[in-house]
Design a protein around this motif. Structure first.
Motif, PDB file in Angstrom:
ATOM      1  N   ASP A 109       7.955  -4.317   7.637  1.00  0.00           N
ATOM      2  CA  ASP A 109       6.736  -4.172   6.837  1.00  0.00           C
ATOM      3  C   ASP A 109       6.747  -2.885   6.010  1.00  0.00           C
ATOM      4  O   ASP A 109       5.711  -2.445   5.514  1.00  0.00           O
ATOM      5  CB  ASP A 109       5.486  -4.234   7.716  1.00  0.00           C
ATOM      6  CG  ASP A 109       5.347  -3.037   8.639  1.00  0.00           C
ATOM      7  OD1 ASP A 109       6.356  -2.337   8.890  1.00  0.00           O
ATOM      8  OD2 ASP A 109       4.220  -2.798   9.117  1.00  0.00           O
ATOM      9  N   GLU A 110       7.933  -2.279   5.826  1.00  0.00           N
ATOM     10  CA  GLU A 110       8.061  -1.079   5.027  1.00  0.00           C
ATOM     11  C   GLU A 110       8.986  -1.306   3.838  1.00  0.00           C
ATOM     12  O   GLU A 110       9.996  -1.996   3.956  1.00  0.00           O
ATOM     13  CB  GLU A 110       8.604   0.081   5.879  1.00  0.00           C
ATOM     14  CG  GLU A 110       7.645   0.504   6.973  1.00  0.00           C
ATOM     15  CD  GLU A 110       8.168   1.652   7.800  1.00  0.00           C
ATOM     16  OE1 GLU A 110       7.336   2.308   8.443  1.00  0.00           O
ATOM     17  OE2 GLU A 110       9.399   1.893   7.818  1.00  0.00           O
TER      18      GLU A 110
ATOM     19  N   GLY B  60      -5.625   5.223   3.931  1.00  0.00           N
ATOM     20  CA  GLY B  60      -4.598   4.186   3.988  1.00  0.00           C
ATOM     21  C   GLY B  60      -4.414   3.581   5.360  1.00  0.00           C
ATOM     22  O   GLY B  60      -4.254   2.360   5.497  1.00  0.00           O
ATOM     23  N   SER B  61      -4.448   4.391   6.407  1.00  0.00           N
ATOM     24  CA  SER B  61      -4.266   3.853   7.752  1.00  0.00           C
ATOM     25  C   SER B  61      -5.445   2.974   8.162  1.00  0.00           C
ATOM     26  O   SER B  61      -5.263   1.922   8.779  1.00  0.00           O
ATOM     27  CB  SER B  61      -4.033   4.968   8.768  1.00  0.00           C
ATOM     28  OG  SER B  61      -5.103   5.881   8.771  1.00  0.00           O
TER      29      SER B  61
ATOM     30  N   ILE C 245       0.830  -1.201   0.000  1.00  0.00           N
ATOM     31  CA  ILE C 245       0.000   0.000   0.000  1.00  0.00           C
ATOM     32  C   ILE C 245       0.864   1.249   0.000  1.00  0.00           C
ATOM     33  O   ILE C 245       1.742   1.408   0.844  1.00  0.00           O
ATOM     34  CB  ILE C 245      -0.931   0.026   1.233  1.00  0.00           C
ATOM     35  CG1 ILE C 245      -1.854  -1.193   1.240  1.00  0.00           C
ATOM     36  CG2 ILE C 245      -1.742   1.315   1.260  1.00  0.00           C
ATOM     37  CD1 ILE C 245      -2.786  -1.253   2.425  1.00  0.00           C
ATOM     38  N   SER C 246       0.618   2.135  -0.960  1.00  0.00           N
ATOM     39  CA  SER C 246       1.208   3.473  -0.928  1.00  0.00           C
ATOM     40  C   SER C 246       0.184   4.394  -0.278  1.00  0.00           C
ATOM     41  O   SER C 246      -1.018   4.178  -0.405  1.00  0.00           O
ATOM     42  CB  SER C 246       1.553   3.966  -2.338  1.00  0.00           C
ATOM     43  OG  SER C 246       0.374   4.292  -3.042  1.00  0.00           O
TER      44      SER C 246
ATOM     45  N   THR D  19      -5.123  -0.286   6.028  1.00  0.00           N
ATOM     46  CA  THR D  19      -4.026  -1.109   6.535  1.00  0.00           C
ATOM     47  C   THR D  19      -4.457  -1.868   7.787  1.00  0.00           C
ATOM     48  O   THR D  19      -4.217  -3.077   7.904  1.00  0.00           O
ATOM     49  CB  THR D  19      -2.791  -0.233   6.836  1.00  0.00           C
ATOM     50  OG1 THR D  19      -2.371   0.370   5.614  1.00  0.00           O
ATOM     51  CG2 THR D  19      -1.656  -1.028   7.426  1.00  0.00           C
TER      52      THR D  19
ATOM     53  N   VAL E 121       0.475  -6.887   5.240  1.00  0.00           N
ATOM     54  CA  VAL E 121       0.465  -5.577   4.613  1.00  0.00           C
ATOM     55  C   VAL E 121       1.876  -4.992   4.641  1.00  0.00           C
ATOM     56  O   VAL E 121       2.513  -4.934   5.689  1.00  0.00           O
ATOM     57  CB  VAL E 121      -0.518  -4.624   5.328  1.00  0.00           C
ATOM     58  CG1 VAL E 121      -0.471  -3.245   4.695  1.00  0.00           C
ATOM     59  CG2 VAL E 121      -1.934  -5.183   5.284  1.00  0.00           C
TER      60      VAL E 121
ATOM     61  N   ARG F  33       3.944  -1.500   3.646  1.00  0.00           N
ATOM     62  CA  ARG F  33       3.684  -0.087   3.413  1.00  0.00           C
ATOM     63  C   ARG F  33       4.830   0.539   2.620  1.00  0.00           C
ATOM     64  O   ARG F  33       5.990   0.359   2.964  1.00  0.00           O
ATOM     65  CB  ARG F  33       3.524   0.643   4.750  1.00  0.00           C
ATOM     66  CG  ARG F  33       2.311   0.136   5.518  1.00  0.00           C
ATOM     67  CD  ARG F  33       2.185   0.738   6.894  1.00  0.00           C
ATOM     68  NE  ARG F  33       3.289   0.262   7.731  1.00  0.00           N
ATOM     69  CZ  ARG F  33       3.996   1.033   8.541  1.00  0.00           C
ATOM     70  NH1 ARG F  33       3.760   2.312   8.633  1.00  0.00           N
ATOM     71  NH2 ARG F  33       4.953   0.521   9.274  1.00  0.00           N
TER      72      ARG F  33
ATOM     73  N   ALA G 257      -0.175   4.669   2.925  1.00  0.00           N
ATOM     74  CA  ALA G 257      -0.689   3.910   4.074  1.00  0.00           C
ATOM     75  C   ALA G 257      -0.799   4.746   5.344  1.00  0.00           C
ATOM     76  O   ALA G 257      -1.524   4.371   6.259  1.00  0.00           O
ATOM     77  CB  ALA G 257       0.186   2.690   4.329  1.00  0.00           C
ATOM     78  N   SER G 258      -0.116   5.877   5.403  1.00  0.00           N
ATOM     79  CA  SER G 258      -0.185   6.699   6.613  1.00  0.00           C
ATOM     80  C   SER G 258      -1.294   7.746   6.536  1.00  0.00           C
ATOM     81  O   SER G 258      -1.564   8.441   7.510  1.00  0.00           O
ATOM     82  CB  SER G 258       1.157   7.394   6.860  1.00  0.00           C
ATOM     83  OG  SER G 258       1.452   8.284   5.803  1.00  0.00           O
TER      84      SER G 258
END
Length: 110
Positions: free
Chosen positions: A39-40, A13-14, A5-6, A17, A27, A29, A8-9
């Motif tokens: 996870d990034e 997105g949050s 997911i782009s 996620t 997931v 990010r 995600a913040s």
């Protein structure tokens, strides 16, 4: 599923996620800074994903772009919104095309 997911913040997105993780999906990010956890995945909107060699995902959700919630929608702001989405989507799509095992789906919503 493994889902990348782009954005995600952000607001959408949050929430997405958290819901996907709750349902048992893995997931990852996309982040523009150096990754601080497993996870990034690092990327930038001009060059795309820095290293696709070990990336294996089933789906990609693209939400990144200039915030539409902040600031007045001047002509300059509208241009930044448009350009950020075009450039980011292009960079992400080119990165996905370089993957050995490509995702089954790309969902782009911005």
């Amino acid at each position: 599923m493994n889902i990348l997911i782009s954005g995600a913040s952000g607001l959408v997105g949050s929430a997405l996620t958290a819901e996907l993780a709750k349902e048992g999906h893995k997931v990852l990010r996309l982040v523009r800074r150096a990754p601080s956890s497993s996870d990034e995945v690092q990327w930038d909107t001009e060059r795309g994903i820095h290293d696709v060699s070990s990336l294996a995902v089933d789906a990609v959700v693209h939400l990144a772009g200039e915030s539409i919630a902040e600031g007045r929608w001047s002509a300059a702001k509208k241009q930044r919104i448009l350009e950020s989405r075009k450039q980011g989507t292009r960079a992400l799509a080119e990165s996905l095309a370089r993957m050995e095992s490509k995702p089954k789906v790309l969902v782009s919503a911005s």
